[in-house]
Design an enzyme around this catalytic site. Structure first.
Site, PDB file in Angstrom:
ATOM      1  N   TYR A   1      -6.307   6.819   3.835  1.00 12.24           N
ATOM      2  CA  TYR A   1      -6.485   5.748   2.855  1.00 12.24           C
ATOM      3  C   TYR A   1      -5.777   4.472   3.294  1.00 12.24           C
ATOM      4  CZ  TYR A   1      -5.447   2.517  -0.715  1.00 12.24           C
ATOM      5  OH  TYR A   1      -5.291   1.324  -1.360  1.00 12.24           O
TER       6      TYR A   1
ATOM      7  N   GLU B   1       0.818  -1.207   0.000  1.00  7.97           N
ATOM      8  CA  GLU B   1       0.000   0.000   0.000  1.00  7.97           C
ATOM      9  C   GLU B   1       0.855   1.262   0.000  1.00  7.97           C
ATOM     10  OE1 GLU B   1      -2.958   0.271  -0.672  1.00  7.97           O
ATOM     11  OE2 GLU B   1      -3.682  -1.775  -0.447  1.00  7.97           O
TER      12      GLU B   1
ATOM     13  N   THR C   1       1.410   5.561  -7.338  1.00  4.58           N
ATOM     14  CA  THR C   1       2.373   4.798  -8.133  1.00  4.58           C
ATOM     15  C   THR C   1       1.662   3.609  -8.762  1.00  4.58           C
ATOM     16  OG1 THR C   1       4.069   5.441  -6.536  1.00  4.58           O
ATOM     17  CG2 THR C   1       4.646   3.692  -8.069  1.00  4.58           C
TER      18      THR C   1
ATOM     19  N   THR D   1       7.003  16.947  -9.735  1.00  2.00           N
ATOM     20  CA  THR D   1       5.569  17.126  -9.546  1.00  2.00           C
ATOM     21  C   THR D   1       5.131  18.560  -9.784  1.00  2.00           C
ATOM     22  OG1 THR D   1       5.643  15.386  -7.895  1.00  2.00           O
ATOM     23  CG2 THR D   1       3.684  16.766  -7.932  1.00  2.00           C
TER      24      THR D   1
ATOM     25  N   CYS E   1     -18.876  -3.408 -17.972  1.00  2.00           N
ATOM     26  CA  CYS E   1     -18.802  -3.079 -16.540  1.00  2.00           C
ATOM     27  C   CYS E   1     -19.869  -3.833 -15.762  1.00  2.00           C
ATOM     28  CB  CYS E   1     -18.980  -1.580 -16.333  1.00  2.00           C
ATOM     29  SG  CYS E   1     -18.886  -1.110 -14.585  1.00  2.00           S
TER      30      CYS E   1
ATOM     31  N   ASP F   1      -9.601   5.762  -2.521  1.00  2.00           N
ATOM     32  CA  ASP F   1      -8.437   6.238  -3.267  1.00  2.00           C
ATOM     33  C   ASP F   1      -8.942   6.896  -4.553  1.00  2.00           C
ATOM     34  OD1 ASP F   1      -9.264   4.045  -4.743  1.00  2.00           O
ATOM     35  OD2 ASP F   1      -7.250   3.696  -5.495  1.00  2.00           O
TER      36      ASP F   1
ATOM     37  N   LEU G   1      11.821   4.906  -7.379  1.00  2.00           N
ATOM     38  CA  LEU G   1      10.374   4.756  -7.183  1.00  2.00           C
ATOM     39  C   LEU G   1       9.691   6.102  -6.912  1.00  2.00           C
ATOM     40  CD1 LEU G   1       8.271   2.514  -7.287  1.00  2.00           C
ATOM     41  CD2 LEU G   1       8.599   2.152  -4.830  1.00  2.00           C
ATOM     42  N   GLY G   2      10.466   7.075  -6.440  1.00  2.00           N
ATOM     43  CA  GLY G   2       9.914   8.411  -6.247  1.00  2.00           C
ATOM     44  C   GLY G   2       9.258   8.626  -4.894  1.00  2.00           C
ATOM     45  N   TYR G   3       8.895   9.859  -4.634  1.00  2.00           N
ATOM     46  CA  TYR G   3       8.272  10.254  -3.363  1.00  2.00           C
ATOM     47  C   TYR G   3       9.039   9.647  -2.188  1.00  2.00           C
ATOM     48  CZ  TYR G   3       4.209  12.429  -5.596  1.00  2.00           C
ATOM     49  OH  TYR G   3       3.382  13.248  -6.318  1.00  2.00           O
TER      50      TYR G   3
ATOM     51  N   CYS H   1     -25.243   2.516 -12.792  1.00  2.00           N
ATOM     52  CA  CYS H   1     -24.398   3.709 -12.967  1.00  2.00           C
ATOM     53  C   CYS H   1     -25.205   4.894 -13.498  1.00  2.00           C
ATOM     54  CB  CYS H   1     -23.247   3.393 -13.918  1.00  2.00           C
ATOM     55  SG  CYS H   1     -22.088   4.757 -14.094  1.00  2.00           S
TER      56      CYS H   1
END
Length: 355
Positions: free
Chosen positions: A128, A45, A51, A299, A208, A146, A88-90, A214
């Site tokens: 989250y 998570e 990502t 970013t 779907c 999310d 991987l970033g962040y 929907c």
DNA sequence: TAACCGTGGAT
DNA sequence: TATCCAAGGTT
């Protein structure tokens, strides 16, 4: 039809679809196995925050092989974890990952808290992630929201308030369709649906499992949901980095400050990144500049990084703290992508001159 | 609250 | 090529 009954039908339809079409992912328990490993759920998570599944795959494999348990990760060296996260970033996620693993190991006896509130108190675990781990790893009923769920719910109920103002209404609606049982499967089913069918553009409404439920499908453009506020333009910034190489095949690397952009990561010595950066090199040498700057997009700004190269004497020592890193092992330095590309450019230029 | 914080793939 | 976007959290 009774409203509450209709809401229950959404979860039932989605779970029936999920039972047949669930994606097989490394951090998911195999079919028929109820309990997913909380460590692996939590690790996945955190890696999956902002990502893609494809990007996370090799990192998840590497981390779980090297650190199979939360205690093993808690005992790891900071530098090893940061290097393993490189690309991987962040990078605040990696710093918080270690802090969280150590908190679980030291303050919780190596066992993850099994409630949303307990999880929420851990470093790097927000609303989250706490809800996702509580539901997926511990079978708790939690409302997991999310970006996928925001999109699916905004379409199901045709919520046309722009994000982020729509978040409270979306959460209320998500709570209304979350079942008491199998909340973890429901959350993963919603995310699978958002990733594969109810996609941001060109959703596959024809296949779907929720098409009969929907509201957006009854409008002219289902893909128009959720409505989003306009984004601000990214400013363009300039910067300089210095590649300082010794005759014994080593290059000078530094570590960036713990907080801020690329915080805690190994790096080339660099200027500030701004409209008019300070181009003063860290030491006096015969500098040559690469003709083509390294272009990189972060970013909230884009960067053109000019790389300067110098070959210095064996006993040369730059003023700031750092380490002489062997070029043959540059791949193991754990450079974030910007500096990996700057290093590639510098080494390529050097090879041109050698040959 | 809104700014800050990476990267790569899709379109 | 430019833009959008991703299993968000922190300050």
């Amino acid at each position: 039809m009774d409203v509450e009954r209709n809401l229950m039908k959404i979860a039932a339809d989605l779970l029936a679809h999920y039972d047949v079409h669930a994606r097989r992912l490394p951090w998911r328990a195999p079919p028929g196995v109820n309990a997913a490993d909380p460590y692996r759920v939590w690790l996945s998570e955190v890696m999956l925050q902002q990502t893609t599944v494809a990007a996370v795959g090799p990192y998840f494999a590497k981390f779980t092989e090297r650190w199979p348990t939360v205690e093993a990760l808690a005992a790891a060296e900071d530098a090893d974890v940061m290097a393993a996260w490189a690309g991987l970033g962040y990078y605040a996620r990696a710093r918080n990952l270690l802090a969280c693993a150590r908190a679980v190991a030291n303050d919780h006896g190596g066992v993850f808290p099994d409630t949303e509130g307990g999880l929420r108190s851990l470093p790097g675990v927000g609303a989250y992630t706490a809800a996702a781990v509580a539901a997926i790893a511990f079978g708790r009923r939690a409302v997991v929201v999310d970006a996928n769920v925001e999109r699916v719910v905004a379409r199901l109920f045709a919520i046309d308030t722009p994000l982020p103002a729509a978040r409270p209404a979306i959460r209320v609606a998500a709570n209304g369709i979350t079942p008491d049982a199998r909340a973890g499967d429901f959350a993963q089913a919603m995310m699978d649906l958002g990733a594969t069918i109810c996609t941001p553009r060109n959703p596959a409404c024809g296949i779907c499992p929720l098409r009969s439920d929907c509201a957006a499908l009854l409008t002219a453009d289902p893909a128009a949901f959720p409505v989003k506020a306009a984004k601000k333009a990214k400013p363009h910034r300039l910067g300089h980095s210095w590649w300082i190489e010794r005759p014994d095949g080593r290059v000078w690397l530094v570590r960036r400050p713990a907080k801020g952009l690329l915080g805690g990561m190994r790096a080339l010595p660099s200027s500030d990144w701004s409209a008019a950066p300070d181009a003063t090199p860290p030491l006096a040498a015969d500098w040559t500049s690469l003709a083509e700057p390294v272009a990189h997009v972060f970013t909230h700004f884009s960067l053109a990084l000019t790389v300067h190269v110098a070959h210095v004497a064996e006993d040369s020592m730059p003023p700031e703290e750092g380490e002489w890193w062997p070029l043959a092992q540059i791949g193991e330095a754990g450079l974030p992508t910007l500096f990996r590309r700057a290093a590639d450019a510098a080494m390529k230029e050097r090879d041109v001159h050698v040959h």
